[in-house]
Design an enzyme around this catalytic site. Structure first.
Site, PDB file in Angstrom:
ATOM      1  N   TYR A   1       0.635  -1.140   0.019  1.00  0.00           N
ATOM      2  CA  TYR A   1      -0.092   0.006  -0.126  1.00  0.00           C
ATOM      3  C   TYR A   1       0.803   1.499   0.014  1.00  0.00           C
ATOM      4  O   TYR A   1       0.440   2.291  -0.622  1.00  0.00           O
ATOM      5  CB  TYR A   1      -0.902   0.114   1.228  1.00  0.00           C
TER       6      TYR A   1
ATOM      7  N   LYS B   1       3.736 -15.227   3.513  1.00  0.00           N
ATOM      8  CA  LYS B   1       4.209 -15.996   2.144  1.00  0.00           C
ATOM      9  C   LYS B   1       5.647 -16.361   2.134  1.00  0.00           C
ATOM     10  O   LYS B   1       6.418 -15.871   1.173  1.00  0.00           O
ATOM     11  CB  LYS B   1       3.589 -15.184   1.107  1.00  0.00           C
TER      12      LYS B   1
ATOM     13  N   ASP C   1      -2.190 -18.525   1.549  1.00  0.00           N
ATOM     14  CA  ASP C   1      -3.212 -19.346   0.584  1.00  0.00           C
ATOM     15  C   ASP C   1      -3.800 -20.384   1.617  1.00  0.00           C
ATOM     16  O   ASP C   1      -4.827 -20.840   1.405  1.00  0.00           O
ATOM     17  CB  ASP C   1      -2.363 -19.802  -0.518  1.00  0.00           C
TER      18      ASP C   1
ATOM     19  N   ASP D   1      -6.158  -7.295   4.516  1.00  0.00           N
ATOM     20  CA  ASP D   1      -7.363  -6.418   3.822  1.00  0.00           C
ATOM     21  C   ASP D   1      -8.365  -7.733   3.430  1.00  0.00           C
ATOM     22  O   ASP D   1      -9.338  -7.765   3.348  1.00  0.00           O
ATOM     23  CB  ASP D   1      -6.791  -5.633   2.658  1.00  0.00           C
TER      24      ASP D   1
ATOM     25  N   ASP E   1     -12.060  -9.251   5.044  1.00  0.00           N
ATOM     26  CA  ASP E   1     -13.388  -9.528   4.210  1.00  0.00           C
ATOM     27  C   ASP E   1     -13.879 -11.062   4.210  1.00  0.00           C
ATOM     28  O   ASP E   1     -14.908 -11.323   4.246  1.00  0.00           O
ATOM     29  CB  ASP E   1     -13.296  -9.044   2.886  1.00  0.00           C
TER      30      ASP E   1
HETATM   31  C1  IPM Z   1     -10.446  -1.276   3.960  1.00  0.00           C
HETATM   32  C2  IPM Z   1     -10.488  -1.251   2.614  1.00  0.00           C
HETATM   33  C3  IPM Z   1      -9.249  -0.114   2.140  1.00  0.00           C
HETATM   34  C4  IPM Z   1      -8.063  -0.996   2.445  1.00  0.00           C
HETATM   35  C5  IPM Z   1      -9.353   0.559   0.955  1.00  0.00           C
HETATM   36  C6  IPM Z   1     -10.757   1.450   0.737  1.00  0.00           C
HETATM   37  C7  IPM Z   1      -8.087   1.541   0.984  1.00  0.00           C
HETATM   38  O1  IPM Z   1     -10.642  -2.027   1.703  1.00  0.00           O
HETATM   39  O2  IPM Z   1     -10.021  -0.794   4.853  1.00  0.00           O
HETATM   40  O3  IPM Z   1     -10.158  -2.606   4.295  1.00  0.00           O
HETATM   41  O4  IPM Z   1      -7.574  -1.563   1.285  1.00  0.00           O
HETATM   42  O5  IPM Z   1      -7.438  -0.920   3.345  1.00  0.00           O
HETATM   43 MN    MN Z   2     -10.731  -3.916   2.686  1.00  0.00          MN
END
Ligand code: IPM
Ligand code: MN
Ligand code: NAD
Length: 365
Positions: free
Chosen positions: A141, A189, A221, A245, A249
């Site tokens: 990032y 990794k 993975d 990240d 999710d």
């Molecule tokens: C998160 C989001 C952010 C990230 C994006 C919007 C920059 O996906 O907070 O998980 O990738 O950190």
């Molecule tokens: Mn995210």
């Protein structure tokens, strides 16, 4: 107790869900006799349109002057063709960097009442309670160089970490593990990447300071599979920025919805609090968004920036009670064969608020 909270609601469902979170915080403050002040600034797409930049200087200034910052979400389809440094998301990354928090705590808790909402079998997720610690200021990032060289038809990003950057976030994760079930899984990794080899060696060094914590390493993975197969086996999961990240999710599958997940970013000048989900352009402005992730994020503000553990726990309990009573936002009801009462964003916020009130009033008598 006094607390200055800056709200940067951002785009899409950001304003809808932070509105409910703020209302719950106001209720908790009023009941406890605390003085919380809220101010608002722009970030993301709304700031691009109104100020010509995704992160106006006034927003950074106000954030640095606050005790805590609550962010909704940024991003919108109309900005998708912009280069990364001009997009709404750049505003969020700039704010994270200005505030300096490097340890992003993302708890993923499988509420019993939501088990039916997960595609995983109830006996797989029952009791799952994971705390992800995502490094937030390094890796791909922020690593330099980065560029899309159109003429050359080539693009590159840099995954880079220093030993100190790994050690400081690892220490936070180990300290948290000490207060939980004393197990830490570090995800990397290291079978391919030098950065991950540095990561793993550094985590092992820090582990020596915490002999009470059992440490294991997993490749990312395989970890993405283990999380779905046996989520209950994990306690604290420590990982770098991009892997964190993605895995967080994925953890929404365990909790039943992305709209349930809160986060807190610690370690910098001012803590930053944001739900894990994005601006959800597909449902924005329709009252369909689940505000519980943002409301649980508010609870984390009380815990980590105000030391109000009882109030934080009251919000968390209220969320659980409202779910027990059969109230759901649409993302939690799916086709609703159970006949839940489906509520709008605001109705759900109001339910939680009322329940927080009765919890705190009951506790004070
Ligand atoms: C998160 C989001 C952010 C990230 C994006 C919007 C920059 O996906 O907070 O998980 O990738 O950190
Ligand atoms: Mn995210
Ligand atoms: P998203 O998280 O916005 O949405 C993914 C899916 O989950 C969508 O179907 C959405 O409707 C649903 N969803 C998300 N939050 C929900 C909630 N609270 N209640 C009910 N349903 C919810 O991810 P995306 O669609 O990949 O990205 C949309 C935009 O958001 C992009 O511009 C992205 O960069 C941005 N984003 C921002 C943040 C942030 O600001 N912290 C985080 C992730 C994504």
């Amino acid at each position: 107790m006094k607390l200055k909270i800056l709200v940067v609601a951002g785009d899409g469902i950001g304003p809808e869900v932070t509105g409910e979170s703020v209302a719950v915080l106001k209720e908790a403050a009023a009941l406890g006799g605390h003085e919380f002040t809220f101010s608002e600034r722009r970030i993301g797409g709304v700031a691009i349109v109104q100020d010509g930049t995704p992160l106006p200087a006034a927003t950074v200034e106000a954030a640095l002057a606050a005790d805590a910052v609550l962010l909704g979400a940024v991003g919108g389809n109309e900005f998708n063709s912009l280069p990364p440094d001009k997009r709404p998301e750049a505003g969020l990354l700039g704010l994270r960097s200005a505030l300096g928090g490097f340890a992003n705590l993302r708890p993923a808790f499988a509420f019993k009442e939501l088990a039916v909402n997960s595609p995983l079998r109830p006996e797989v997720i029952d009791g799952a309670d994971i705390l992800f610690v995502r490094e937030l200021l390094g890796g791909l990032y922020f690593g330099q160089p980065r560029e899309w060289n159109r003429a050359a038809g080539e693009a590159w990003n840099t995954m880079r970490y220093t030993k100190d950057e790994v050690a400081r976030v690892a220490r936070v994760a180990f300290q948290l593990a000490m207060k939980r079930r004393k197990k830490l899984t570090s995800v990397d990794k290291a079978n391919v990447l030098e950065v991950s080899q540095l990561w793993r060696a550094t985590v092992n060094e820090v582990a020596a300071e915490f002999p009470g914590v059992a440490v294991e390493h997993q490749y990312v993975d395989a970890m993405s599979m283990h999380l779905m197969n046996r989520p209950r086996d994990f306690d604290v999961v420590l990982t770098e920025n991009l892997f964190g990240d993605i895995l967080t999710d994925e953890s929404a599958v365990i909790t039943g919805s992305l709209g349930m997940l809160p986060s807190a970013t610690l370690g910098g000048k001012v803590n930053l609090y944001e739900p894990v989900h994005g601006s959800a352009p597909d449902i924005a402005g329709k009252g369909l968004a689940n505000p519980l992730g943002a409301i649980l994020t508010g609870a984390l503000i009380l815990r980590h920036s105000a030391g109000l553990e009882a109030e934080a726990a009251a919000i968390e309990t209220a969320v659980r009670k409202v779910l027990e009573q059969g109230f759901r936002t649409p993302d939690l009801a799916r086709s609703n064969p159970q006949g839940y009462t489906v509520l709008s964003t605001r109705e759900m916020g109001a339910r939680v608020r009322e329940t927080v009130k009765s919890q705190l009033l009951a506790a004070s008598v």
